[in-house]
Design a protein around this motif. Sequence first.
Motif, PDB file in Angstrom:
ATOM      1  N   ASN A   7       7.228  11.373  14.209  1.00  5.98           N
ATOM      2  CA  ASN A   7       5.771  11.182  14.043  1.00  5.98           C
ATOM      3  C   ASN A   7       5.398  10.273  12.876  1.00  5.98           C
ATOM      4  OD1 ASN A   7       5.252  13.033  16.205  1.00  5.98           O
ATOM      5  ND2 ASN A   7       5.518  14.726  14.776  1.00  5.98           N
ATOM      6  N   ALA A   8       6.381   9.687  12.186  1.00  3.81           N
ATOM      7  CA  ALA A   8       6.068   8.741  11.109  1.00  3.81           C
ATOM      8  C   ALA A   8       5.574   7.436  11.705  1.00  3.81           C
ATOM      9  CB  ALA A   8       7.295   8.497  10.245  1.00  3.81           C
ATOM     10  N   ASN A   9       4.585   6.850  11.085  1.00  7.62           N
ATOM     11  CA  ASN A   9       4.010   5.603  11.574  1.00  7.62           C
ATOM     12  C   ASN A   9       4.001   4.577  10.449  1.00  7.62           C
ATOM     13  OD1 ASN A   9       2.630   3.571  12.884  1.00  7.62           O
ATOM     14  ND2 ASN A   9       0.621   4.562  12.704  1.00  7.62           N
ATOM     15  N   VAL A  10       4.765   3.506  10.614  1.00 10.50           N
ATOM     16  CA  VAL A  10       4.807   2.445   9.602  1.00 10.50           C
ATOM     17  C   VAL A  10       4.292   1.121  10.165  1.00 10.50           C
ATOM     18  CG1 VAL A  10       6.716   3.516   8.348  1.00 10.50           C
ATOM     19  CG2 VAL A  10       7.212   1.882  10.181  1.00 10.50           C
ATOM     20  N   HIS A  11       3.752   1.153  11.352  1.00  9.06           N
ATOM     21  CA  HIS A  11       3.324  -0.086  12.006  1.00  9.06           C
ATOM     22  C   HIS A  11       2.259  -0.804  11.177  1.00  9.06           C
ATOM     23  CE1 HIS A  11       2.929  -2.818  15.383  1.00  9.06           C
ATOM     24  NE2 HIS A  11       1.610  -2.780  15.203  1.00  9.06           N
ATOM     25  N   SER A  20       0.783  -1.233   0.000  1.00 15.21           N
ATOM     26  CA  SER A  20       0.000   0.000   0.000  1.00 15.21           C
ATOM     27  C   SER A  20       0.817   1.286   0.000  1.00 15.21           C
ATOM     28  CB  SER A  20      -0.934   0.016   1.224  1.00 15.21           C
ATOM     29  OG  SER A  20      -0.193  -0.165   2.420  1.00 15.21           O
ATOM     30  N   ASN A  21       2.142   1.215   0.124  1.00 16.44           N
ATOM     31  CA  ASN A  21       2.921   2.452   0.236  1.00 16.44           C
ATOM     32  C   ASN A  21       4.243   2.353  -0.505  1.00 16.44           C
ATOM     33  OD1 ASN A  21       1.550   4.221   2.584  1.00 16.44           O
ATOM     34  ND2 ASN A  21       1.376   2.062   3.108  1.00 16.44           N
ATOM     35  N   LEU A  22       4.628   3.448  -1.166  1.00 19.35           N
ATOM     36  CA  LEU A  22       5.944   3.589  -1.775  1.00 19.35           C
ATOM     37  C   LEU A  22       6.787   4.486  -0.890  1.00 19.35           C
ATOM     38  CD1 LEU A  22       4.794   4.419  -5.428  1.00 19.35           C
ATOM     39  CD2 LEU A  22       5.459   2.164  -4.564  1.00 19.35           C
ATOM     40  N   ALA A  76       4.778   6.980   1.193  1.00 15.37           N
ATOM     41  CA  ALA A  76       5.040   7.118   2.624  1.00 15.37           C
ATOM     42  C   ALA A  76       6.464   7.642   2.781  1.00 15.37           C
ATOM     43  CB  ALA A  76       4.864   5.775   3.331  1.00 15.37           C
ATOM     44  N   ASP A  77       6.609   8.940   2.896  1.00 14.59           N
ATOM     45  CA  ASP A  77       7.928   9.568   3.021  1.00 14.59           C
ATOM     46  C   ASP A  77       8.323   9.530   4.494  1.00 14.59           C
ATOM     47  OD1 ASP A  77      10.254  10.876   2.513  1.00 14.59           O
ATOM     48  OD2 ASP A  77       9.343  12.845   2.177  1.00 14.59           O
ATOM     49  N   VAL A  78       8.792   8.385   4.954  1.00 16.22           N
ATOM     50  CA  VAL A  78       8.925   8.130   6.390  1.00 16.22           C
ATOM     51  C   VAL A  78      10.366   8.042   6.873  1.00 16.22           C
ATOM     52  CG1 VAL A  78       6.681   6.994   6.602  1.00 16.22           C
ATOM     53  CG2 VAL A  78       8.677   5.645   5.946  1.00 16.22           C
ATOM     54  N   LEU A  79      11.324   7.969   5.957  1.00 16.54           N
ATOM     55  CA  LEU A  79      12.723   7.801   6.353  1.00 16.54           C
ATOM     56  C   LEU A  79      13.511   9.094   6.188  1.00 16.54           C
ATOM     57  CD1 LEU A  79      13.540   4.361   4.684  1.00 16.54           C
ATOM     58  CD2 LEU A  79      13.382   4.801   7.145  1.00 16.54           C
TER      59      LEU A  79
END
Length: 249
Positions: A205-209, A136-138, A172-175
Amino acid sequence: MLLPIKTTMYQTFIKPFYQDIKTFFLDTLFPISCLSCGDEGAFICVDCKVTIKALEHQRCIVCQHQAPFGLTHPGCQTPHGADGLVSFYDYHDDKVSQILIKGKYSFIPGTYDVLGKIIAEKIKNDHQHLLSPSISNLAPIPLHPSRKRWRGFNQAEVLCQTLSAELNLPIADVLQRDKMTKTQKDLKKEQRLKNVSDAFKLKPNANVHGKNIILIDDVTTTGATLQEAAKILKRNGSAKVICLTVARD
């Protein structure tokens, strides 16, 4: 009543006129040419697009042996390791390496937009398992902020944006990358591992769980950078991480 008329005239006549002028001057002063053969008209011409060497087999990101769909072998899998790696082109092909190197170091982000569209078509035709609703996420591999300022763009982000638009998958720009690393291609395997160790962390505040993520980069050799980034995602609760690159060295 005059405002809608003026707006319509601007959109219909004036704006296209200025866009045509801008395009004319840009094409005259900075003509677009193929980064492989030099023919004008596109960053990757039609002939080069169909003749660049595609990878014959996908390989396990850990042991580098052939693996169906690029999935990590069960015996190679670890709790915090990537679950697979899919690459499309052979970096040893001169055309492939020239396109990627010139796009990056000649500061041409449009190269990666074109590559993203090519890869999106390949995913639709040959790798539909990546379009599963569970994926679901890139997520792009981030650059260090100073390197991104110098280059002006992150090639992985451009790839992500194009793939997102073409495949209708969210980003998902999480890193983030806090450690300034050396260029991996100049290092031996042990040096690569040390170079990228602790290079990444999750953004505040990034959430990848529980999320399944496709991790995007332009090229991979040993997979050290992708594995280090995947480790951060897995340690913070990602359910699955599949890595995807334009090329494999």
